[in-house]
Motif scaffolding. Sequence first.
Motif: not given
Length: 59
Positions: A9-15
């Motif tokens: 999810n962090k990669f999806k949110r571009k964190m």
Amino acid sequence: MAKKISNKNKFKRKMGTGEGANYKPFITTSEFNSIGTTTVIRDWKTGRGVHCLSQGEMY
């Protein structure tokens, strides 16, 4: 306390991406259960919020 965000999810949110004031931190203070002090301070050079997990880190 907020739930820990999965790496997927962090990669999806571009964190963990961006530069300067547009940078989104990969690890945030809300992901940790802490009795101590967690703070978000404004960096004078980049203008973004820096997530600190202790008072020593803050100073």
